[in-house]
Design an enzyme around this catalytic site. Structure first.
Site, PDB file in Angstrom:
ATOM      1  CE  LYS A  13      -2.330  -0.698   3.808  1.00 18.46           C
ATOM      2  NZ  LYS A  13      -1.802  -1.967   4.332  1.00 18.46           N
ATOM      3  NE  ARG A  88      -3.894  -0.920  10.149  1.00 15.51           N
ATOM      4  CZ  ARG A  88      -2.921  -0.272   9.510  1.00 15.51           C
ATOM      5  NH1 ARG A  88      -3.044   0.982   9.200  1.00 15.51           N
ATOM      6  NH2 ARG A  88      -1.819  -0.913   9.184  1.00 15.51           N
ATOM      7  NE  ARG A 127       6.964  -2.209   5.557  1.00 18.04           N
ATOM      8  CZ  ARG A 127       5.665  -2.024   5.633  1.00 18.04           C
ATOM      9  NH1 ARG A 127       5.009  -1.552   4.610  1.00 18.04           N
ATOM     10  NH2 ARG A 127       5.010  -2.347   6.729  1.00 18.04           N
ATOM     11  NE  ARG A 160       6.635   0.280   9.866  1.00 21.46           N
ATOM     12  CZ  ARG A 160       5.513   0.365   9.158  1.00 21.46           C
ATOM     13  NH1 ARG A 160       5.470   1.078   8.046  1.00 21.46           N
ATOM     14  NH2 ARG A 160       4.436  -0.263   9.547  1.00 21.46           N
ATOM     15  NE  ARG A 171       1.798  -4.150  11.145  1.00 22.31           N
ATOM     16  CZ  ARG A 171       2.673  -3.643  10.288  1.00 22.31           C
ATOM     17  NH1 ARG A 171       3.927  -4.006  10.343  1.00 22.31           N
ATOM     18  NH2 ARG A 171       2.278  -2.767   9.388  1.00 22.31           N
TER      19      ARG A 171
HETATM   20  P1  AMP Z   1       0.996   1.247   8.637  1.00 23.92           P
HETATM   21  O1  AMP Z   1       2.142   2.173   8.377  1.00 23.92           O
HETATM   22  O2  AMP Z   1      -0.241   1.630   7.915  1.00 23.92           O
HETATM   23  O3  AMP Z   1       1.364  -0.197   8.430  1.00 23.92           O
HETATM   24  O4  AMP Z   1       0.629   1.392  10.208  1.00 23.92           O
HETATM   25  C1  AMP Z   1       1.561   1.048  11.207  1.00 23.92           C
HETATM   26  C2  AMP Z   1       0.857   0.849  12.525  1.00 23.92           C
HETATM   27  O5  AMP Z   1       0.225   2.065  12.934  1.00 23.92           O
HETATM   28  C3  AMP Z   1      -0.260  -0.183  12.528  1.00 23.92           C
HETATM   29  O6  AMP Z   1       0.216  -1.522  12.670  1.00 23.92           O
HETATM   30  C4  AMP Z   1      -1.059   0.265  13.750  1.00 23.92           C
HETATM   31  O7  AMP Z   1      -0.422  -0.107  14.941  1.00 23.92           O
HETATM   32  C5  AMP Z   1      -0.993   1.784  13.634  1.00 23.92           C
HETATM   33  N1  AMP Z   1      -2.107   2.286  12.803  1.00 23.92           N
HETATM   34  C6  AMP Z   1      -2.023   2.824  11.558  1.00 23.92           C
HETATM   35  N2  AMP Z   1      -3.234   3.141  11.094  1.00 23.92           N
HETATM   36  C7  AMP Z   1      -4.110   2.775  12.061  1.00 23.92           C
HETATM   37  C8  AMP Z   1      -5.519   2.795  12.172  1.00 23.92           C
HETATM   38  N3  AMP Z   1      -6.287   3.250  11.168  1.00 23.92           N
HETATM   39  N4  AMP Z   1      -6.079   2.341  13.322  1.00 23.92           N
HETATM   40  C9  AMP Z   1      -5.330   1.886  14.334  1.00 23.92           C
HETATM   41  N5  AMP Z   1      -3.998   1.792  14.293  1.00 23.92           N
HETATM   42  C10 AMP Z   1      -3.386   2.234  13.165  1.00 23.92           C
END
Ligand code: AMP
Length: 216
Positions: A13, A88, A127, A160, A171
């Site tokens: 994404k 989410r 990544r 990360r 996740r």
């Molecule tokens: P991402 O960069 O989109 O993979 O997000 C990294 C982490 O941020 C996720 O694994 C969650 O812990 C947190 N996070 C990001 N977006 C959300 C969301 N919409 N709701 C809750 N936690 C989020």
């Protein structure tokens, strides 16, 4: 154009949205990146969010909805945006509807990138992300020109904590139970488009553009 990009963690994404944002001149709204940026800036919200993020858990709906609400009110999100990583949960999808209704706005399309679980594990472990600007790379699929260094800003690349195996598994489980139900939520409205994520980056991008052409 108001797009929502969905898919399990590691579906690509972030990389796809970087290109979409440039080509379609969209405002990129990534909740994950907003949390990480707040943490880089030592903001309380970011520090608190990282406690959940590092364990592979979701940040609460309340906190997440609030940062998105504030972000959507900024002028650069008025016409075109791409939401990456939000909503989410079904509660977040409902909150987003309320926000958009108030703004007399609605989503143009929801793109869902479909990938298989084994590929996700491989992708996520490879990544790397830039410490300074947040741009993401992949050791096999999108390597930087110079190892460990960001092509765009020269920043240091790192893995990360939530891309490590135990967090990735967590996740994925959260995705299955909490995020997947949203797909049906948008399918029922006829704005969902599934794209096969098990192809090259360029082919996935091409399919996303085709899907957008059908609904935009
Ligand atoms: P991402 O960069 O989109 O993979 O997000 C990294 C982490 O941020 C996720 O694994 C969650 O812990 C947190 N996070 C990001 N977006 C959300 C969301 N919409 N709701 C809750 N936690 C989020």
């Amino acid at each position: 154009m108001k797009i929502l990009l969905m898919g399990p963690p590691g579906a690509g994404k972030g990389s796809q949205s970087e290109k979409l944002v440039k080509d379609y001149e969209l405002t990129n709204i990534s909740t994950g990146e907003m949390f990480r940026e707040a943490n880089r800036n030592n903001e309380q919200l970011g520090i608190e969010a990282m406690r959940f993020i590092n364990k592979g858990k979701l940040v609460s709906d309340k906190i997440t909805n609030e940062i998105v609400r504030k972000r959507l009110l900024r002028p650069d999100a008025e016409r075109c945006f791409l939401l990456d990583g939000y909503p989410r949960t079904v509660a977040q999808a409902e909150a987003l509807d309320t926000m958009l209704d108030k703004m007399e706005s609605k989503l143009t399309a929801v793109i869902n990138i479909v990938v298989d679980k084994q590929a996700i594990l491989e992708r996520m472990v490879g990544r790397r992300v830039c410490k300074s600007c947040g741009l993401s790379y992949h050791l096999s699929f999108k390597p930087p020109k110079q190892q460990g260094v960001c092509d765009a800003c020269g920043g240091e690349l790192y893995q990360r904590e939530d891309d490590q195996l135990h967090s990735v598994k967590n996740r994925l489980e959260i995705y299955e139970t909490k995020t997947k139900p949203i797909i049906e939520y948008y399918a029922n409205r006829g704005i969902l488009r599934n794209v096969n994520g098990m192809q090259s980056f360029d082919k996935v991008y091409e399919d996303i553009k085709k899907a957008l052409g059908e609904v935009a």
